[in-house]
Design a protein around this motif. Structure first.
Motif, PDB file in Angstrom:
ATOM      1  N   LEU A 190     -13.246 -50.556 -20.503  1.00  0.00           N
ATOM      2  CA  LEU A 190     -12.040 -50.122 -19.799  1.00  0.00           C
ATOM      3  C   LEU A 190     -12.142 -50.384 -18.300  1.00  0.00           C
ATOM      4  O   LEU A 190     -11.148 -50.704 -17.651  1.00  0.00           O
ATOM      5  CB  LEU A 190     -11.782 -48.636 -20.061  1.00  0.00           C
ATOM      6  N   GLY A 191     -13.353 -50.265 -17.751  1.00  0.00           N
ATOM      7  CA  GLY A 191     -13.549 -50.587 -16.337  1.00  0.00           C
ATOM      8  C   GLY A 191     -13.232 -52.049 -16.049  1.00  0.00           C
ATOM      9  O   GLY A 191     -12.627 -52.376 -15.026  1.00  0.00           O
ATOM     10  N   GLY A 192     -13.619 -52.920 -16.971  1.00  0.00           N
ATOM     11  CA  GLY A 192     -13.278 -54.337 -16.818  1.00  0.00           C
ATOM     12  C   GLY A 192     -11.778 -54.573 -16.883  1.00  0.00           C
ATOM     13  O   GLY A 192     -11.233 -55.397 -16.140  1.00  0.00           O
ATOM     14  N   ALA A 193     -11.100 -53.844 -17.755  1.00  0.00           N
ATOM     15  CA  ALA A 193      -9.642 -53.969 -17.845  1.00  0.00           C
ATOM     16  C   ALA A 193      -8.978 -53.496 -16.559  1.00  0.00           C
ATOM     17  O   ALA A 193      -8.048 -54.146 -16.052  1.00  0.00           O
ATOM     18  CB  ALA A 193      -9.125 -53.165 -19.036  1.00  0.00           C
ATOM     19  N   ILE A 194      -9.463 -52.388 -16.003  1.00  0.00           N
ATOM     20  CA  ILE A 194      -8.919 -51.892 -14.741  1.00  0.00           C
ATOM     21  C   ILE A 194      -9.134 -52.922 -13.635  1.00  0.00           C
ATOM     22  O   ILE A 194      -8.224 -53.229 -12.864  1.00  0.00           O
ATOM     23  CB  ILE A 194      -9.547 -50.534 -14.368  1.00  0.00           C
TER      24      ILE A 194
ATOM     25  N   LEU B 122      -3.996 -48.100 -14.043  1.00  0.00           N
ATOM     26  CA  LEU B 122      -4.663 -46.837 -14.337  1.00  0.00           C
ATOM     27  C   LEU B 122      -4.639 -46.456 -15.817  1.00  0.00           C
ATOM     28  O   LEU B 122      -5.175 -45.414 -16.191  1.00  0.00           O
ATOM     29  CB  LEU B 122      -4.055 -45.701 -13.499  1.00  0.00           C
ATOM     30  N   PHE B 123      -4.056 -47.287 -16.666  1.00  0.00           N
ATOM     31  CA  PHE B 123      -4.022 -46.973 -18.089  1.00  0.00           C
ATOM     32  C   PHE B 123      -5.436 -46.840 -18.657  1.00  0.00           C
ATOM     33  O   PHE B 123      -5.700 -45.957 -19.474  1.00  0.00           O
ATOM     34  CB  PHE B 123      -3.225 -48.021 -18.872  1.00  0.00           C
ATOM     35  N   GLY B 124      -6.346 -47.681 -18.224  1.00  0.00           N
ATOM     36  CA  GLY B 124      -7.733 -47.584 -18.665  1.00  0.00           C
ATOM     37  C   GLY B 124      -8.366 -46.267 -18.249  1.00  0.00           C
ATOM     38  O   GLY B 124      -9.174 -45.689 -18.982  1.00  0.00           O
ATOM     39  N   LEU B 125      -8.005 -45.769 -17.080  1.00  0.00           N
ATOM     40  CA  LEU B 125      -8.496 -44.466 -16.624  1.00  0.00           C
ATOM     41  C   LEU B 125      -7.950 -43.357 -17.519  1.00  0.00           C
ATOM     42  O   LEU B 125      -8.696 -42.473 -17.938  1.00  0.00           O
ATOM     43  CB  LEU B 125      -8.095 -44.214 -15.168  1.00  0.00           C
ATOM     44  N   TYR B 126      -6.664 -43.404 -17.826  1.00  0.00           N
ATOM     45  CA  TYR B 126      -6.070 -42.390 -18.701  1.00  0.00           C
ATOM     46  C   TYR B 126      -6.766 -42.393 -20.061  1.00  0.00           C
ATOM     47  O   TYR B 126      -7.096 -41.342 -20.606  1.00  0.00           O
ATOM     48  CB  TYR B 126      -4.572 -42.641 -18.920  1.00  0.00           C
ATOM     49  N   LEU B 127      -6.978 -43.577 -20.600  1.00  0.00           N
ATOM     50  CA  LEU B 127      -7.627 -43.692 -21.901  1.00  0.00           C
ATOM     51  C   LEU B 127      -9.070 -43.186 -21.832  1.00  0.00           C
ATOM     52  O   LEU B 127      -9.539 -42.491 -22.738  1.00  0.00           O
ATOM     53  CB  LEU B 127      -7.582 -45.155 -22.352  1.00  0.00           C
TER      54      LEU B 127
END
Length: 137
Positions: free
Chosen positions: A90-94, A109-114
């Motif tokens: 998810l960090g890579g996606a962000i 920030l969707f990766g953060l929410y997930l």
């Protein structure tokens, strides 16, 4: 000071909430991985827009990584390892969304929410994690 881990989260309600949060994350990530395994045109088009090219082989590789990490997260003995691996993914996606200037709250920030749902669900359902990461009042 008493730990919240010792008082509140061991209730059935907290465990149920943890399972629901974890279940939502698992369903989303398995769907995300599955569409990359196919890969649907929307996947390769999005990858191209993000600067990775419309490479089906890369999409399939990312799909395998997503599914494997999600399965590790969904199995209780390996859930913490799975959560760590998914967090990295998810960090890579962000980072990718930051690089291309995606909208902040809906995409970046969707990766953060997930990730918050992933760790929150795990924290609520895993007594060992609560003892490792206690919150104090």
């Amino acid at each position: 000071m008493s730990d919240i881990a010792e008082t509140v989260p061991d209730s059935k309600c907290a465990r149920l909430l943890g399972r629901i949060l974890s279940g939502l994350v698992i369903v989303f990530l398995l769907f995300d991985g599955a569409i990359k395994l196919v890969p649907w045109p929307v996947v390769t088009e999005t990858m191209d827009k993000m600067g990775y090219g419309s490479n089906e082989s890369l999409a399939r590789s990312l799909g395998v990584i997503t599914v494997v990490c999600t399965v590790l997260y969904s199995i209780p003995p390996t859930s913490i390892l799975g959560a760590i691996l998914v967090t990295g993914y998810l960090g890579g996606a962000i980072a990718s969304h930051v690089r291309i200037g995606s909208p902040l709250f809906s995409h970046t920030l969707f990766g953060l929410y997930l990730g918050l749902m992933l760790w929150g669900g795990l924290w609520l359902r895993d007594r060992n994690l609560r003892s490792l990461l206690p919150f104090r009042r």
